[in-house]
Write an enzyme that holds these catalytic residues in place. Sequence first.
Site, PDB file in Angstrom:
ATOM      1  N   PHE A 146      -5.650  42.188  -1.165  1.00  0.00           N
ATOM      2  CA  PHE A 146      -4.735  40.933  -1.069  1.00  0.00           C
ATOM      3  C   PHE A 146      -3.839  41.034  -2.484  1.00  0.00           C
ATOM      4  O   PHE A 146      -4.525  41.014  -3.258  1.00  0.00           O
ATOM      5  CB  PHE A 146      -5.752  39.607  -1.664  1.00  0.00           C
ATOM      6  CG  PHE A 146      -5.264  37.951  -1.208  1.00  0.00           C
ATOM      7  CD1 PHE A 146      -5.190  37.537  -0.298  1.00  0.00           C
ATOM      8  CD2 PHE A 146      -4.626  37.842  -2.446  1.00  0.00           C
ATOM      9  CE1 PHE A 146      -4.014  36.353  -0.675  1.00  0.00           C
ATOM     10  CE2 PHE A 146      -4.072  36.206  -2.768  1.00  0.00           C
ATOM     11  CZ  PHE A 146      -3.795  36.262  -1.583  1.00  0.00           C
ATOM     12  N   ASP A 247      -1.541  46.932  -8.331  1.00  0.00           N
ATOM     13  CA  ASP A 247      -0.937  45.370  -8.665  1.00  0.00           C
ATOM     14  C   ASP A 247      -2.289  44.923  -9.565  1.00  0.00           C
ATOM     15  O   ASP A 247      -4.209  45.642  -9.454  1.00  0.00           O
ATOM     16  CB  ASP A 247      -1.681  44.961  -6.342  1.00  0.00           C
ATOM     17  CG  ASP A 247      -1.612  43.451  -7.015  1.00  0.00           C
ATOM     18  OD1 ASP A 247      -2.018  43.054  -7.486  1.00  0.00           O
ATOM     19  OD2 ASP A 247      -1.930  43.032  -5.514  1.00  0.00           O
ATOM     20  N   LYS A 276      -1.913  35.403 -12.974  1.00  0.00           N
ATOM     21  CA  LYS A 276      -3.009  35.594 -13.454  1.00  0.00           C
ATOM     22  C   LYS A 276      -3.175  35.266 -14.894  1.00  0.00           C
ATOM     23  O   LYS A 276      -2.797  34.339 -15.730  1.00  0.00           O
ATOM     24  CB  LYS A 276      -4.416  36.242 -12.919  1.00  0.00           C
ATOM     25  CG  LYS A 276      -4.024  35.191 -11.132  1.00  0.00           C
ATOM     26  CD  LYS A 276      -5.218  35.583 -10.333  1.00  0.00           C
ATOM     27  CE  LYS A 276      -5.503  35.558  -9.333  1.00  0.00           C
ATOM     28  NZ  LYS A 276      -5.789  34.687  -9.159  1.00  0.00           N
TER      29      LYS A 276
END
Length: 435
Positions: A146, A247, A276
């Site tokens: 993702f 990532d 995040k």
Amino acid sequence: MNAHHEITRASNAALMQRRAAALPRGVGQGHPVFAERAENAEIWDVEGRRWIDFCAGIAVVNTGHCHPRVLAAAHAQLDKFTHTCFQVVAYESYVELAEKLNRLAPGATPKKTFFMNTGAEAVENAIKVARAYTGRSGIIAFQGAFHGRTMYTMALTGKVDPYKVGFGPFPGEIFHAPYPNALHGVSVDDSIAGLEAIFKNDIEARRVAAIFAEPVQGEGGYLPAPPEFFVRLRELCDRHGILLVADEIQTGAARCGTMFAIEHSGIEPDIITMAKGLGGGLTLSAVIGKAEIMDAATPGGLGSTYAGNPIAVAGALAVLDIIEEEQLCARAERIGQAMREKLNALAGRLDCIAEVRGLGAMTAVEFCRAGDPHRPAPEIANALKAEAAKRGLLLLNCGTYGNVLRLMVPLTIPDAVLEEGMEILVAAIEVAAQA
């Protein structure tokens, strides 16, 4: 006044009705709950009910909801200015945060950093940098990955439902290789062979700009890659002149027991994307990379009106201080070990638990039917989420089949709240296992 407020404030159910009328159905919601306030690892909803939060805003508030130092930093910046656009009138805090991340990034090669707003934007910009530096166009990601919800990051994402349904066609020259998953028989050798097959069947290696990989797949099921995988990825990329992009949007900011999860493999990526947990609840993402690579884009080629917002940057500087001073990397390791110890004890007597896994505080439980790990049981994961919610614990699922519980507790969670939440979790799993 308080009594009047209690009588007139909206209920969760009423707000859900207003939500359904005002918002498109494509905007999902994990729980039919509306927050009134939050502190550390607890949320109180509009009806006054307390919830233990094992979601952390999808691994965003690593430093807990409303950490006093993050709030103080944001408030102090609010009194100065809220926006200038860094590309118009700059501010020192942006540079200071970039300097700190350059020092923290793994590897001896000099680094440079710039900021965006979201994780998807960070990935999009990592693609731009990789193409500018290599002069190549192809991008490889992994099945189950993702990377975001923009058109390009959706194309990189290796999961169709719900992220890609109805949104194609997607940008071209993006390819997917298998990600290591020992439980389901995918070895590191298989993953590397998958990459080699792409070079044979889809695109020659000399036209591939970058390989994007999560050190722990998030939506893919909280799957930690064996350190050997990244060692071999590094070798493969070096052999073909391909950039390796880690990532770290969900794994960074101490969640995996190190500042960056890629540190567990001992290799140095060419580019890191981060978001995040970096902003402590404020909107901020970063692209960190080797200086020579990062300088490939022409002036004006990188940036965004809101990118590196001064309030979010102030919060992020506080987050980095909190991680160091409260030793959150070490705490993430302790939290993860404690959670997995309890869950492994449960797995020893419940055949619906196919595997307990994790890295640092990132912890997952995969559910299956009748002891067969190849028969996913999303119904158990869903029943667990519902049962835990009845008892005041917020959880989320993930995985290709939605059969994986992922635990994303704030790293600052008090021991007593962690223990309370784990007791609820264990009890809820036992109930869901009978469903």
